[in-house]
Design a protein around this motif. Structure first.
Motif, PDB file in Angstrom:
ATOM      1  N   LEU A  88       0.794  -1.380  -0.085  1.00 18.90           N
ATOM      2  CA  LEU A  88      -0.039  -0.101   0.101  1.00 18.90           C
ATOM      3  C   LEU A  88       0.694   1.298  -0.007  1.00 18.90           C
ATOM      4  O   LEU A  88       0.801   2.155  -0.819  1.00 18.90           O
ATOM      5  CB  LEU A  88      -0.896   0.072   1.182  1.00 18.90           C
ATOM      6  CG  LEU A  88      -2.002   1.304   1.279  1.00 18.90           C
ATOM      7  CD1 LEU A  88      -2.701   1.460  -0.076  1.00 18.90           C
ATOM      8  CD2 LEU A  88      -3.023   1.093   2.327  1.00 18.90           C
ATOM      9  N   PRO A  89       1.843   1.668   0.882  1.00 23.50           N
ATOM     10  CA  PRO A  89       2.689   2.778   0.801  1.00 23.50           C
ATOM     11  C   PRO A  89       3.407   2.982  -0.473  1.00 23.50           C
ATOM     12  O   PRO A  89       3.273   4.062  -1.224  1.00 23.50           O
ATOM     13  CB  PRO A  89       3.795   2.416   1.880  1.00 23.50           C
ATOM     14  CG  PRO A  89       3.142   1.454   2.922  1.00 23.50           C
ATOM     15  CD  PRO A  89       2.262   0.606   2.078  1.00 23.50           C
ATOM     16  N   LEU A  90       3.779   1.636  -1.242  1.00 27.61           N
ATOM     17  CA  LEU A  90       4.473   1.836  -2.486  1.00 27.61           C
ATOM     18  C   LEU A  90       3.298   2.202  -3.644  1.00 27.61           C
ATOM     19  O   LEU A  90       3.519   3.036  -4.678  1.00 27.61           O
ATOM     20  CB  LEU A  90       5.162   0.328  -2.922  1.00 27.61           C
ATOM     21  CG  LEU A  90       5.865   0.572  -4.221  1.00 27.61           C
ATOM     22  CD1 LEU A  90       6.950   1.738  -4.281  1.00 27.61           C
ATOM     23  CD2 LEU A  90       6.428  -0.862  -4.485  1.00 27.61           C
ATOM     24  N   THR A  91       2.056   1.626  -3.369  1.00 28.66           N
ATOM     25  CA  THR A  91       1.163   1.804  -4.411  1.00 28.66           C
ATOM     26  C   THR A  91       0.794   3.596  -4.279  1.00 28.66           C
ATOM     27  O   THR A  91       0.704   4.063  -5.248  1.00 28.66           O
ATOM     28  CB  THR A  91      -0.143   1.087  -4.045  1.00 28.66           C
ATOM     29  OG1 THR A  91       0.238  -0.374  -4.141  1.00 28.66           O
ATOM     30  CG2 THR A  91      -1.314   1.478  -4.948  1.00 28.66           C
ATOM     31  N   TRP A  92       0.727   3.816  -3.117  1.00 24.63           N
ATOM     32  CA  TRP A  92       0.249   5.488  -2.993  1.00 24.63           C
ATOM     33  C   TRP A  92       1.336   6.314  -3.490  1.00 24.63           C
ATOM     34  O   TRP A  92       1.082   7.230  -4.086  1.00 24.63           O
ATOM     35  CB  TRP A  92       0.196   5.606  -1.324  1.00 24.63           C
ATOM     36  CG  TRP A  92      -0.297   7.073  -1.090  1.00 24.63           C
ATOM     37  CD1 TRP A  92      -1.624   7.751  -0.995  1.00 24.63           C
ATOM     38  CD2 TRP A  92       0.534   8.053  -0.991  1.00 24.63           C
ATOM     39  NE1 TRP A  92      -1.504   8.887  -0.800  1.00 24.63           N
ATOM     40  CE2 TRP A  92      -0.073   9.504  -0.775  1.00 24.63           C
ATOM     41  CE3 TRP A  92       2.059   8.196  -0.908  1.00 24.63           C
ATOM     42  CZ2 TRP A  92       0.366  10.722  -0.401  1.00 24.63           C
ATOM     43  CZ3 TRP A  92       2.576   9.776  -0.475  1.00 24.63           C
ATOM     44  CH2 TRP A  92       1.624  10.769  -0.351  1.00 24.63           C
TER      45      TRP A  92
END
Length: 265
Positions: free
Chosen positions: A173-177
């Motif tokens: 999720l952090p990398l996607t964001w």
């Protein structure tokens, strides 16, 4: 009273020859000692003065170095920025040529991105890097080249990492964001840097006539390349608006609605 012989008394009062030699030797020794002591004192003052001068010169040198460090702390940084293209220019050109494969990935379905925005982004980089920067050595030493390379690499590291993990079914999720949010402020900055590089290169294209062609008879016009760059500069900022709109739509599709796929770390 018997009086002594005065001649005898005079002779006794006169020192003997040996005594005179001893006295002369003592006087000579005293003079030599005085000379040696004077020389030693002079040498001591001389060496003390030399030491003071050496200390003073060392202090001046150290002070000068300190002042130079304070005055020019960015000298090595300036040299590094100016040598960016000569250090990694070949690698950057190779990577940007390989980025053309992204269009093939979109066509065969490996990458789910839209074709036109990605095509515009790739062509922008290739035109600026190969046509503008690579053809003018005077532009290669400008700071804008370092800024461009930094922005491109920062965007690509995040995007390629996300795409690689996505192909493996891993969604962090952090990398996607970061992938769908970082490009929104950095892409306009890269476009501004591209436009600045084009503006900096215009005087050199005008002076050297690079890529300007004068067509032979029967054609009565010539191709003046700085005019083409100016028209491309307008198209560059017009395409930026379209690409930013696409970036916002992609971010909304992946993050805005909360329709993110199941994450697996």
């Amino acid at each position: 009273m018997d009086q002594g012989n005065p001649r005898q008394e005079y002779r006794e009062s006169i020192p003997a020859e040996e005594d005179l030699l001893v006295l002369k030797a003592e006087n000579l020794n005293m003079r030599i000692e005085n000379l040696i002591s004077c020389e030693l004192i002079a040498l001591q003052f001389k060496f003390s003065g030399a030491e003071e001068e050496a200390v003073a010169s060392d202090e001046q040198m150290s002070t000068g170095k300190f002042i130079s460090c304070l005055s020019f702390p960015h000298k090595s940084l300036q040299e590094s920025l100016a040598d960016t293209f000569h250090s990694i220019g070949f690698v950057m050109r190779l990577c940007q040529l390989l980025s053309v494969l992204e269009i093939l990935h979109i066509l065969i379905g490996i990458d789910k991105s839209r074709l036109l925005p990605r095509f515009l982004q790739i062509t922008e980089r290739i035109i600026v890097l190969f046509v503008v920067i690579n053809s003018q050595e005077e532009v290669q030493g400008k700071y804008v080249v370092c800024v461009l390379f930094f922005l491109w690499n920062l965007l690509d590291v995040v995007r390629y990492t996300y795409n690689m993990l996505a192909r493996m079914g891993i969604y962090y999720l952090p990398l996607t964001w970061l992938n769908f949010s970082l490009c929104i402020p950095l892409y306009p900055l890269s476009v501004v840097a591209k436009g600045f590089a084009i503006c900096v290169s215009l005087p050199y294209f005008e002076s050297f006539g690079t890529y300007s062609i004068k067509l032979p008879f029967p054609f009565t016009f010539s191709i003046y390349f700085p005019y083409i760059l100016k028209m491309y500069l307008l198209a560059l900022f017009a395409g930026m608006c379209f690409i930013i709109q696409n970036l916002f739509s992609e971010r909304t599709a992946h993050l805005g609605t909360g329709n993110t796929k199941n994450k697996r770390i």
